[in-house]
Design a protein around this motif. Structure first.
Motif, mmCIF file in Angstrom:
data_model
loop_
_atom_site.group_PDB
_atom_site.id
_atom_site.type_symbol
_atom_site.label_atom_id
_atom_site.label_comp_id
_atom_site.label_asym_id
_atom_site.label_seq_id
_atom_site.Cartn_x
_atom_site.Cartn_y
_atom_site.Cartn_z
ATOM 1 N N CYS A 11 0.851 -1.190 0.000
ATOM 2 C CA CYS A 11 0.000 0.000 0.000
ATOM 3 C C CYS A 11 0.886 1.240 0.000
ATOM 4 C CB CYS A 11 -0.914 0.004 1.235
ATOM 5 S SG CYS A 11 -1.891 1.519 1.413
ATOM 6 N N ARG A 24 -8.890 -2.299 -1.988
ATOM 7 C CA ARG A 24 -8.898 -1.513 -0.758
ATOM 8 C C ARG A 24 -7.900 -2.097 0.231
ATOM 9 N NH1 ARG A 24 -11.753 -1.534 4.218
ATOM 10 N NH2 ARG A 24 -12.236 0.568 5.008
ATOM 11 N N GLU A 30 -7.677 2.889 2.514
ATOM 12 C CA GLU A 30 -7.610 3.661 1.277
ATOM 13 C C GLU A 30 -7.875 2.756 0.073
ATOM 14 O OE1 GLU A 30 -7.182 6.888 0.782
ATOM 15 O OE2 GLU A 30 -7.114 7.339 2.914
ATOM 16 N N TRP A 31 -8.458 3.367 -0.964
ATOM 17 C CA TRP A 31 -8.776 2.634 -2.186
ATOM 18 C C TRP A 31 -7.721 2.887 -3.255
ATOM 19 C CZ3 TRP A 31 -12.762 -0.825 -2.807
ATOM 20 C CH2 TRP A 31 -13.739 -0.856 -1.795
#
Length: 467
Positions: A11, A24, A30-31
């Motif tokens: 991420c 996600r 967060e996407w």
């Protein structure tokens, strides 16, 4: 086709590692922030050489060597937040919104230190050297000995810094643009940011120069990249401000060599960032004392007392649910104060829209602002302005009691210095017969409950306010 087992999914917002891709991130929520990155090499022997394991030597807590003196940056507000200046061999991370003035502040500091005879290196991965020179001319900065470079390859930067033994300060603008050729990913990714920061911090510790890294922030205001970056550095500074205001606030979120509650106040001008030695006078420069809904709060930022204007506007609710708009304060604390004023003091505010603003762009976080906000609310509800020469501070409890706050003497001295004649504060409980001594020309009004505050505005109609 079979996928390589050497890849992983990271991420780019929080640095969490996943075994497979998903839309996600489970860690931060967060996407579309998870991307595939090759696995990092487990060993760095090709770069640093193989190290034989040796014995660890422990020493006592009391040492004989004196700590090295701090290096003054030439900007007093920056030195205040750092704890007195830049510590040699330390790493500082400076974050802030785009265009807030991070690069301007550091260029001014670099020029000031270089003008005093120190060797300073400014390395930019976002701007060319000619662009840096153009900005320096616009800001009227002159430091011929300042060394500028435009580079992103950390291997080349490290090779140059290995020989820069007399450098006092190295500025990297920014860490998200740096790239290490041993990591097979794009600049700005979690692995690149972590590896580049580690290499640069290792050099700073071994060579003894101060390192300042500029970091980008996310839409939520947090520093972009892995959270481990904040643990690796010695100090984390946030440069805050609203583009609609000229004021900029420098805060320390982490500082291994100083306090974390100090702030530096700057004003953005056409000549760059100007230090604000007396922020109270600047924050109150445009205040009009004859308007209902305004109160002056005697606050404290670190060891610095600051006077701020709290503004409140009440209007009839246009919809089913009244609106609560807050700028510069905690909206949950406003809701609590409204409930206390209505339940304990009889003010009818449930059917009105409430707009609260801390003038000047500074955000208040201490509970001592409760009494000033309550004074502004009562003033707006009764239509009676607060005294133009009065300041307020004190914490409010759920039963309506006004509680003591720390460092009342410093707040009162700042109010007296700016010409205020009255201070409304919590009723002091004498300890051993000691009483709070007011500065010359300042009258103290001590209250123990919010109902006493309401009585200051409408003593004859205290029971019927808002009906």
């Amino acid at each position: 086709m079979k996928r390589s087992t050497g890849a992983r999914y990271v991420c780019q917002s929080c640095g969490a590692v996943s075994p497979k891709w998903s839309g996600r991130c489970d860690a931060c929520g967060e996407w579309n922030t998870i991307i595939e990155e090759p696995a990092e090499a487990r060993a760095t022997a090709t770069r640093t050489g193989r190290v034989r394991p040796g014995r660890i030597e422990f020493v006592g807590l009391e040492g004989t060597a004196e700590p090295p003196p701090r290096a003054r940056t030439g900007i007093d507000e920056l030195d205040r937040v750092l704890g007195g200046g830049l510590v040699p061999a330390s790493a500082v991370l400076v974050g802030g919104d785009p265009g807030i003035g991070k690069s301007t502040l550091l260029l001014q500091a670099a020029c000031a230190m270089a003008a005093n005879g120190s060797r300073v290196l400014y390395i930019s991965g976002e701007e060319a050297v000619d662009q840096l020179r153009l900005r320096a001319r616009r800001l009227d900065l002159r430091a011929p000995s300042l060394e500028l470079a435009s580079a992103i390859n950390v291997t080349e930067i490290a090779a140059h810094l290995e020989g820069a033994r007399d450098a006092l300060l190295v500025v990297i603008d920014s860490i998200q643009t740096m790239w290490l050729d041993t990591i097979d990913s794009a600049p700005g990714t979690v692995s690149q940011v972590r590896a580049c920061a580690f290499e640069l911090i290792r050099l700073a510790k071994s060579r003894g120069f101060g390192l300042v890294l500029v970091g980008h922030v996310t839409k939520d205001g947090a520093l972009a990249g892995p959270r481990v970056l904040e643990h690796m550095v010695d100090a984390v500074l946030y440069f805050e401000g609203d583009r609609g205001h000229q004021f900029r606030i420098l805060r320390a979120a982490k500082n291994r060599f100083g306090a974390t509650d100090e702030i530096g106040v700057f004003a953005m001008t056409d000549r760059g960032l100007a230090e604000v030695a007396n922020p109270s006078a600047l924050f109150l420069a445009e205040r009009r004392g004859n308007i209902a809904g305004s109160a002056v709060f005697a606050g404290l930022e670190g060891t610095r007392p600051v006077l701020l204007e709290v503004q409140v506007l009440l209007s009839a609710a246009g919809g089913a649910a009244p609106r609560r708009a807050v700028v510069g304060w905690d909206s949950a604390r406003l809701a609590m104060l409204l409930a206390v004023l209505e339940t304990r003091c009889g003010l009818k505010l449930a059917g009105q829209d409430v707009y609260l603003n801390v003038a000047g762009g500074l955000r208040i976080s201490e509970p001592a602002a409760d009494l000033a906000v309550a004074a502004a609310l009562v003033s707006a509800a009764t239509g009676q302005p607060t005294s133009a020469g009065a300041v307020y501070f004190g914490e409010v409890g759920l039963s309506g009691e006004v509680r003591q706050v720390a460092q009342s003497e410093a707040r009162l001295k700042e109010a007296a210095k700016l010409g205020f004649a009255q201070a409304v504060l919590p009723r002091r409980i004498a300890r051993g017969g000691a009483r709070l001594v007011a500065p010359d020309g300042l009258r103290l009004v001590e209250i123990g409950h919010l109902s006493d505050l309401v009585a200051l505005f409408a003593p004859e109609t205290q029971a019927t306010i808002g009906e």
